[in-house]
Design a protein around this motif. Structure first.
Motif, mmCIF file in Angstrom:
data_model
loop_
_atom_site.group_PDB
_atom_site.id
_atom_site.type_symbol
_atom_site.label_atom_id
_atom_site.label_comp_id
_atom_site.label_asym_id
_atom_site.label_seq_id
_atom_site.Cartn_x
_atom_site.Cartn_y
_atom_site.Cartn_z
ATOM 1 N N CYS A 198 145.037 -71.212 68.730
ATOM 2 C CA CYS A 198 145.609 -72.502 69.148
ATOM 3 C C CYS A 198 147.074 -72.453 69.575
ATOM 4 O O CYS A 198 147.421 -72.876 70.679
ATOM 5 C CB CYS A 198 145.504 -73.519 68.013
ATOM 6 S SG CYS A 198 143.904 -73.632 67.246
ATOM 7 N N LYS A 217 137.733 -67.295 66.400
ATOM 8 C CA LYS A 217 138.437 -66.987 67.649
ATOM 9 C C LYS A 217 139.165 -65.662 67.461
ATOM 10 O O LYS A 217 138.634 -64.796 66.775
ATOM 11 C CB LYS A 217 139.393 -68.137 67.957
ATOM 12 C CG LYS A 217 140.138 -68.675 66.750
ATOM 13 C CD LYS A 217 140.404 -70.159 66.845
ATOM 14 C CE LYS A 217 141.099 -70.667 65.581
ATOM 15 N NZ LYS A 217 141.232 -72.101 65.515
ATOM 16 N N ASP A 220 139.790 -78.919 70.763
ATOM 17 C CA ASP A 220 140.165 -77.818 69.878
ATOM 18 C C ASP A 220 138.938 -76.966 69.513
ATOM 19 O O ASP A 220 138.002 -77.466 68.893
ATOM 20 C CB ASP A 220 140.796 -78.411 68.613
ATOM 21 C CG ASP A 220 141.766 -77.455 67.947
ATOM 22 O OD1 ASP A 220 141.869 -76.306 68.393
ATOM 23 O OD2 ASP A 220 142.411 -77.874 66.969
ATOM 24 N N ASP A 221 138.958 -75.714 69.922
ATOM 25 C CA ASP A 221 137.944 -74.724 69.511
ATOM 26 C C ASP A 221 136.561 -74.939 70.137
ATOM 27 O O ASP A 221 135.548 -74.498 69.569
ATOM 28 C CB ASP A 221 137.809 -74.663 67.974
ATOM 29 C CG ASP A 221 139.016 -74.024 67.297
ATOM 30 O OD1 ASP A 221 140.075 -73.953 67.942
ATOM 31 O OD2 ASP A 221 138.906 -73.586 66.148
ATOM 32 N N ASP A 225 140.917 -74.950 74.209
ATOM 33 C CA ASP A 225 142.126 -74.104 74.127
ATOM 34 C C ASP A 225 141.824 -72.605 74.028
ATOM 35 O O ASP A 225 142.694 -71.775 74.275
ATOM 36 C CB ASP A 225 143.080 -74.585 73.029
ATOM 37 C CG ASP A 225 142.474 -74.648 71.632
ATOM 38 O OD1 ASP A 225 141.236 -74.495 71.499
ATOM 39 O OD2 ASP A 225 143.239 -74.848 70.680
ATOM 40 N N HIS A 226 140.588 -72.249 73.673
ATOM 41 C CA HIS A 226 140.117 -70.847 73.657
ATOM 42 C C HIS A 226 138.639 -70.913 73.304
ATOM 43 O O HIS A 226 138.131 -71.991 72.999
ATOM 44 C CB HIS A 226 140.888 -70.007 72.619
ATOM 45 C CG HIS A 226 141.025 -70.721 71.316
ATOM 46 N ND1 HIS A 226 139.964 -70.947 70.496
ATOM 47 C CD2 HIS A 226 142.085 -71.348 70.749
ATOM 48 C CE1 HIS A 226 140.360 -71.671 69.474
ATOM 49 N NE2 HIS A 226 141.632 -71.944 69.602
HETATM 50 CA CA LIG Z 1 142.058 -74.142 68.901
#
Ligand SMILES: [Ca+2]
Ligand SMILES: [Ca+2]
Length: 501
Positions: free
Chosen positions: A83, A341, A42-43, A328-329
């Motif tokens: 997300c 983000k 995540d992130d 995820d990004h």
């Molecule tokens: Ca994320």
């Protein structure tokens, strides 16, 4: 005539053989097909040693995994830069422009065009694989009918284990504040927790996944999805990970103070201004501290993943398991005067993607083929010999994995909210704000400007490039799907359940 007839019979026999093999392989058993280890982080941006985004990053496990086993997809992009929609697109195989899932408040299960799509884990689960998961794979949404009141995609797996762990007490904490500046979103704060590390959530998740590699799955191949929650804010990890970085020696990410001035509406007014988090870090002179905290979280993730990498190496599945590790990004740390983000710039759109397909991917290789997380669904089913899914928007890059230098690049799409799109072909990034700013545009040439400092959209020299990339913009724009009515959970207990603390 006889010759023709024999040829005809031969053709029939061959066709039947193909059909038989296809049918027989519809129920794979262990050993016949690859297993899949699918790891979401995540992130995470490219601040990982082997990805080269920040030379200060200390990530020995990632680096060793890449050196010994994995190919790095150097130009991998997300379908959306937050997300919920990026995961929804990856897992359903459909872009937000089709499903209407553009934001974190929208649950794909409430979107008319997404709710009945067969998701990636279900596709495997319905075709002979044993599927299991722990940690965040789907975005979380409040749902009174789901176990614990939260829909986190439990329904997509045969076996779902809720992620848990304990940080222990906070030892110290920093939270930049300024009068009249609100950071918005997740708390912009960081610090050390007592741990111990072995009890924290991501360590416990990796330890669980490592344990699963000692078991049998009823003779079936497995699809195991593992969700890592850091380096998502807030940046609290045990002190040992902060101790890896001396604050005095931290080189903060470079940024250009007037960078946003050349991204303008038709009337010449700038579209963007510095974000709240940027103003807080900048106004308190805390870029170094923030950069260090993110790096500490990346090293923590690396440490946890090391447990999983070691277990896989020692297990009976080492040679027949595809490993896909993806963020995820992206994430900005001050670039474009932005911490976070949701942008449509390279720092938000580019993601880490490491892949090992035993016997196919050459290790210690960087591939510059442009791929998108929306391509993972068709690629994985292709690699595992499952039939193609006609609903998939992405294209399989299985061929590219075997031959990383082949001609490959086609423009790929990243969307943030309704009618805002960015397209990259590996050299240029073209962005169109049809929803946010009445068709304002950006163009960057990565051959001469990798940090995207100079917007070339109004430069007549690049007119043809813009016309070419503009043609790639989506023509369909599904309206926003309904907001999940159960997301408005205000008290801290609910926030914790939703994973926002
Ligand atoms: Ca994320
Ligand atoms: Ca600029």
């Amino acid at each position: 005539m006889t010759k023709n007839r024999n040829q005809y019979l031969l053709f029939i026999v061959a066709a039947m053989a193909v059909l038989f093999v296809r049918h027989a392989s519809a129920q794979p058993t262990k050993g016949q097909r690859y297993n899949v280890l699918f790891v979401a982080i995540d992130d995470l941006n490219d601040w990982v040693g082997c990805l080269g985004g920040n030379a200060q990053a200390i990530t020995p496990n990632f680096d060793r995994f890449a050196r010994e086993h994995a190919m790095i997809m150097n130009k991998a992009y997300c379908p959306s830069t937050v997300c919920g929609p990026t995961r929804s697109a990856l897992l359903t195989g459909k872009h937000a422009t089709y499903t209407g899932v553009y934001g974190n408040g929208q649950n794909l299960k409430h979107a008319a065009k997404a709710k009945d799509l067969e998701t990636l884990p279900e596709y495997f689960g319905n075709r002979g694989y044993y599927t299991l998961s722990r940690g965040k794979i789907f975005h979380k949404h409040g749902d009174p009918n789901a176990p614990g009141g939260v829909d986190e995609g439990q329904w997509a797996f045969h076996e779902f284990v809720k992620a848990k762990g304990a940080n222990g007490p906070i030892l110290w904490e920093e939270k930049p504040t300024l009068e009249s500046v609100k950071s918005g979103g997740s708390p912009f704060t960081w610090g050390a927790v007592k741990g111990p590390t072995e009890k924290t959530k991501d360590y416990a998740t990796c330890d669980w996944a490592a344990d699963q590699l000692n078991r049998d799955f009823d003779g079936k191949p497995f699809f195991m999805a593992v969700g890592i929650s850091k380096p998502h804010l807030s940046w609290h990890v045990p002190q040992e990970f902060f101790d890896l970085y001396s604050l005095d020696e931290i080189e903060p990410a470079p940024f250009k103070r007037d960078d946003l001035n050349d991204i303008v509406r038709k009337d010449g007014k700038p579209i963007f201004k510095p974000t709240g988090r940027f103003l807080l870090a900048d106004g308190n002179d805390m870029h170094k501290q923030a950069n260090r905290a993110y790096l500490a979280c990346v090293s923590y993730v690396d440490h946890c993943l090391g447990v999983l990498f070691d277990a896989l190496e020692k297990s009976e599945y080492a040679e027949n398991t595809i490993v896909m590790i993806w963020g995820d990004h992206g994430w900005h740390l001050s670039e474009k005067l932005h911490y976070g983000k949701t942008g449509l710039w390279e720092e938000s759109a580019r993601v880490p993607l490491l892949i090992n397909v035993p016997g196919v991917t050459p290790p210690n290789t960087k591939c510059n083929g442009v791929v998108n997380l929306i391509d993972l669904y068709p690629t994985l089913i292709d690699l595992c010999g499952l039939p193609p899914n006609a609903e998939n928007d992405g294209r399989s890059f299985a061929k590219l994995l075997a031959k990383p230098s082949m001609e490959w690049n086609q423009p790929t799409l990243t969307t943030y909210q309704y009618k805002n799109h960015s397209i990259t072909d590996g050299r240029y990034r073209y962005t169109w704000y049809g929803g946010r700013a009445d068709g304002a545009e950006e163009l960057y040439d990565h051959d001469i400007d990798p940090l995207e400092h100079t917007n070339l959209a109004s430069n007549p020299k690049y007119k043809e490039v813009i016309v070419r990339l503009r043609k790639q913009l989506p023509t369909q724009h599904e309206p926003d799907s309904p907001k999940n009515p159960h997301n408005a959970l205000k008290n801290s207990k609910n926030q914790e359940r939703m994973g926002r603390q």
